[in-house]
Design a protein around this motif. Sequence first.
Motif, mmCIF file in Angstrom:
data_model
loop_
_atom_site.group_PDB
_atom_site.id
_atom_site.type_symbol
_atom_site.label_atom_id
_atom_site.label_comp_id
_atom_site.label_asym_id
_atom_site.label_seq_id
_atom_site.Cartn_x
_atom_site.Cartn_y
_atom_site.Cartn_z
ATOM 1 N N ARG A 320 0.923 -1.187 -0.087
ATOM 2 C CA ARG A 320 -0.055 0.049 0.107
ATOM 3 C C ARG A 320 0.890 1.225 0.049
ATOM 4 N NH1 ARG A 320 -5.093 -0.275 4.198
ATOM 5 N NH2 ARG A 320 -6.520 -1.458 2.826
ATOM 6 N N PRO A 321 0.222 2.352 -0.551
ATOM 7 C CA PRO A 321 1.066 3.629 -0.199
ATOM 8 C C PRO A 321 1.148 3.873 1.243
ATOM 9 C CG PRO A 321 -0.794 3.861 -1.560
ATOM 10 C CD PRO A 321 -0.906 2.617 -1.174
ATOM 11 N N LEU A 322 2.382 4.634 1.578
ATOM 12 C CA LEU A 322 2.930 4.463 2.906
ATOM 13 C C LEU A 322 1.982 5.080 3.872
ATOM 14 C CD1 LEU A 322 6.689 5.482 2.888
ATOM 15 C CD2 LEU A 322 5.595 3.090 3.502
ATOM 16 N N TYR A 323 0.958 6.120 3.274
ATOM 17 C CA TYR A 323 0.302 7.155 4.214
ATOM 18 C C TYR A 323 -0.985 6.065 4.767
ATOM 19 C CZ TYR A 323 -3.264 8.040 0.455
ATOM 20 O OH TYR A 323 -4.209 7.941 -0.548
ATOM 21 N N ILE A 324 -1.298 4.949 4.174
ATOM 22 C CA ILE A 324 -2.233 4.245 4.506
ATOM 23 C C ILE A 324 -1.735 2.889 5.092
ATOM 24 C CG2 ILE A 324 -4.381 2.805 3.511
ATOM 25 C CD1 ILE A 324 -4.508 4.393 0.917
ATOM 26 N N GLU A 338 4.630 11.566 0.488
ATOM 27 C CA GLU A 338 4.619 10.770 -0.758
ATOM 28 C C GLU A 338 4.271 11.560 -2.021
ATOM 29 O OE1 GLU A 338 3.688 6.263 -0.070
ATOM 30 O OE2 GLU A 338 2.191 7.423 0.562
ATOM 31 N N ASP A 339 3.727 12.759 -1.804
ATOM 32 C CA ASP A 339 3.390 13.794 -2.971
ATOM 33 C C ASP A 339 4.708 14.660 -3.177
ATOM 34 O OD1 ASP A 339 0.588 12.833 -3.041
ATOM 35 O OD2 ASP A 339 0.158 14.393 -1.737
ATOM 36 N N GLU A 340 5.343 14.837 -2.305
ATOM 37 C CA GLU A 340 6.780 15.472 -2.460
ATOM 38 C C GLU A 340 7.585 14.660 -3.279
ATOM 39 O OE1 GLU A 340 8.164 16.515 1.118
ATOM 40 O OE2 GLU A 340 6.638 17.949 1.617
ATOM 41 N N GLN A 341 7.661 13.422 -2.871
ATOM 42 C CA GLN A 341 8.654 12.342 -3.722
ATOM 43 C C GLN A 341 7.998 12.215 -5.040
ATOM 44 O OE1 GLN A 341 11.436 11.099 -2.066
ATOM 45 N NE2 GLN A 341 10.769 12.644 -0.483
ATOM 46 N N GLU A 342 6.745 12.171 -5.420
ATOM 47 C CA GLU A 342 6.224 12.093 -6.850
ATOM 48 C C GLU A 342 6.652 13.035 -7.518
ATOM 49 O OE1 GLU A 342 4.447 9.865 -9.640
ATOM 50 O OE2 GLU A 342 4.951 9.237 -7.605
ATOM 51 N N LYS A 343 6.630 14.299 -6.878
ATOM 52 C CA LYS A 343 6.853 15.514 -7.875
ATOM 53 C C LYS A 343 8.314 15.975 -8.350
ATOM 54 C CE LYS A 343 3.112 18.556 -5.599
ATOM 55 N NZ LYS A 343 2.996 19.634 -4.800
ATOM 56 N N LEU A 344 9.237 15.149 -7.141
ATOM 57 C CA LEU A 344 10.670 15.134 -7.275
ATOM 58 C C LEU A 344 11.109 14.355 -8.560
ATOM 59 C CD1 LEU A 344 12.131 15.185 -3.910
ATOM 60 C CD2 LEU A 344 12.264 16.896 -5.391
ATOM 61 N N LYS A 345 10.210 12.987 -8.696
ATOM 62 C CA LYS A 345 10.375 11.955 -9.762
ATOM 63 C C LYS A 345 10.065 12.607 -10.970
ATOM 64 C CE LYS A 345 9.801 7.849 -6.724
ATOM 65 N NZ LYS A 345 8.889 6.622 -6.483
ATOM 66 N N LEU A 346 9.008 13.243 -10.958
ATOM 67 C CA LEU A 346 8.519 13.893 -12.391
ATOM 68 C C LEU A 346 9.311 14.995 -12.665
ATOM 69 C CD1 LEU A 346 4.662 14.280 -11.372
ATOM 70 C CD2 LEU A 346 5.694 12.494 -13.183
ATOM 71 N N GLY A 347 10.026 15.866 -11.912
ATOM 72 C CA GLY A 347 10.911 16.752 -12.030
ATOM 73 C C GLY A 347 12.148 16.302 -12.775
ATOM 74 N N LYS A 348 12.540 15.323 -12.020
ATOM 75 C CA LYS A 348 13.918 14.452 -12.757
ATOM 76 C C LYS A 348 13.572 13.765 -14.028
ATOM 77 C CE LYS A 348 15.825 13.235 -8.168
ATOM 78 N NZ LYS A 348 16.452 12.136 -7.373
ATOM 79 N N GLY A 349 12.435 13.243 -14.089
ATOM 80 C CA GLY A 349 11.908 12.874 -15.548
ATOM 81 C C GLY A 349 11.996 13.631 -16.801
ATOM 82 N N GLN A 350 11.166 14.925 -16.273
ATOM 83 C CA GLN A 350 11.390 16.017 -17.256
ATOM 84 C C GLN A 350 12.738 16.556 -17.488
ATOM 85 O OE1 GLN A 350 8.480 18.765 -15.694
ATOM 86 N NE2 GLN A 350 6.742 17.339 -15.879
ATOM 87 N N GLY A 351 13.522 16.540 -16.606
ATOM 88 C CA GLY A 351 14.774 17.253 -16.966
ATOM 89 C C GLY A 351 15.690 16.128 -17.753
ATOM 90 N N GLN A 352 15.487 15.006 -17.665
ATOM 91 C CA GLN A 352 16.358 13.856 -18.563
ATOM 92 C C GLN A 352 15.607 14.177 -20.155
ATOM 93 O OE1 GLN A 352 15.679 10.292 -16.576
ATOM 94 N NE2 GLN A 352 17.267 10.607 -14.904
#
Length: 354
Positions: A320-324, A338-352
Motif C-alpha cells: 500500500r501507499p505508505l500513508y495508508i 509521498e506527494d513530494e517524492q512523486e513531484k521530485l520523480k516527475l521533475g527528474k524525468g522531465q529534466g532527462q
Amino acid sequence: MPKHQRSLNQNEKNKVRAARADFFKIHKRKKSTTKDQHLENDSTTTNKSLDTMASSKCFKLPGLTSKKPSSTASKTPLIIRFYDTDVQARDAHGRTQEEILSWPDCELERCHNYIQMLFPVPEGSAFNWEAPIIDREVMDAFRTRGELRSRLRLSFERMLHFYGFKIAAPSEEISDTKAFEVEAKSDAVQENRVEDAAKAEDTSAKSRSRNSAEEEASNAQDPMEKNNEENTAGECSSVPSSPPIYCLIRAPNWRQSFQTWAVRFDHNHLRITRILRCLRILGLQSECDAFFEALKLVYNDPSFNISERTMSYWTRAVTRPLYIAPDDDRIEWLKEWEDEQEKLKLGKGQGQDR
C-alpha cells in the motif's frame, strides 16, 4: 528534638509556599494582607535557595533538581535518542536497545511492550501507550543517517533469529536449495513425495513390454532426480531471475521457532505487520522486501496454516501507499511526503527528457 524532626516555623512555611508557587508558575495572590506582603518580601530569597531546598532533608519539592536537563536532548524524539549510538537512551521502562536484544527468545515471546519501541510506526499502539510514534522528524532522521538505520537493522536481525530466519551470506550460492532450502518442508511431506514418485514409476514399468522397457530405460530419467526438480520448482516459483540484494533463508533453529508463530492465528502476526511497516517507512526497503518474500514462502508451505487474513495484512504493509496503514488509518504527513517524492520523480524525468 533532632533538627530533621522539628516542625517548620511560619517563616519556613512561607518560603516553601513561595517556592512551590514559583515552580508551578502560580502568581495569583491577594493584595492587602500582611501574610501576602511577607511572601512578596521573601520571593527574592526564595529563588536563590531553590537548589539548596531541593537537596535538603527537610525540603523535598517534587520535580526540583539542581541539575538542569539538556535542552537539546529533551527536544530530540526518544526513538532517535534510543537508536543513537552516542546516546543510547532508555525507553519508558528503563531499557536500552542493547539490553532488549540480549534477551533470550522466551523473554521476547513473553514480553509485549518492547516491540513498539524497537519498531515504531506512525499509528498508536493499543498495547503500549508509552511507545514512541514516528513523525516526519523521525523518518527524515533515519532516512538521512546511516548509523540509525544500522542500529534498526540490528533489531530486525535479532527478530529474524527469533522467527527462525537468517541472512544468506554473500559467499553462499543463491541457488534453489540454498536460498529457500528444499528441506524446509517437513520430512513427512518430502518422504511422501518420494514414495509417490517411486510407486508411479513402478506401476508404469510393469505395464511396458519387455522390448519397449529396454528402449525406454536408456532414456528414462531417474525418479529421484525428477522428484527433486519438481520440489525445486515448487520452492522457487516466486524467486526473481536475479537474486535479491538482501536474501533470507531458514536458520538451523527454524523448526522450533516456527512452532511459535507459523500457525493460523498468533500475536506475532501483528508484530510482523509492524516490523514490515516500520522497515519500509524508516528506509530499510530491501530488508522489508526480503522478509516479505520469506514470509510468503512459509504461508504457501502446506506444512503450515497461516490465515488468509494475516497474509492480507502483511501484503498491505508492503504494497500500500505508505500513508495508508494496514488497518486503513490515514497519516496525512506521510501523504504529503509521498506527494513530494512523486513531484521530485516527475521533475527528474522531465529534466532527462530535455
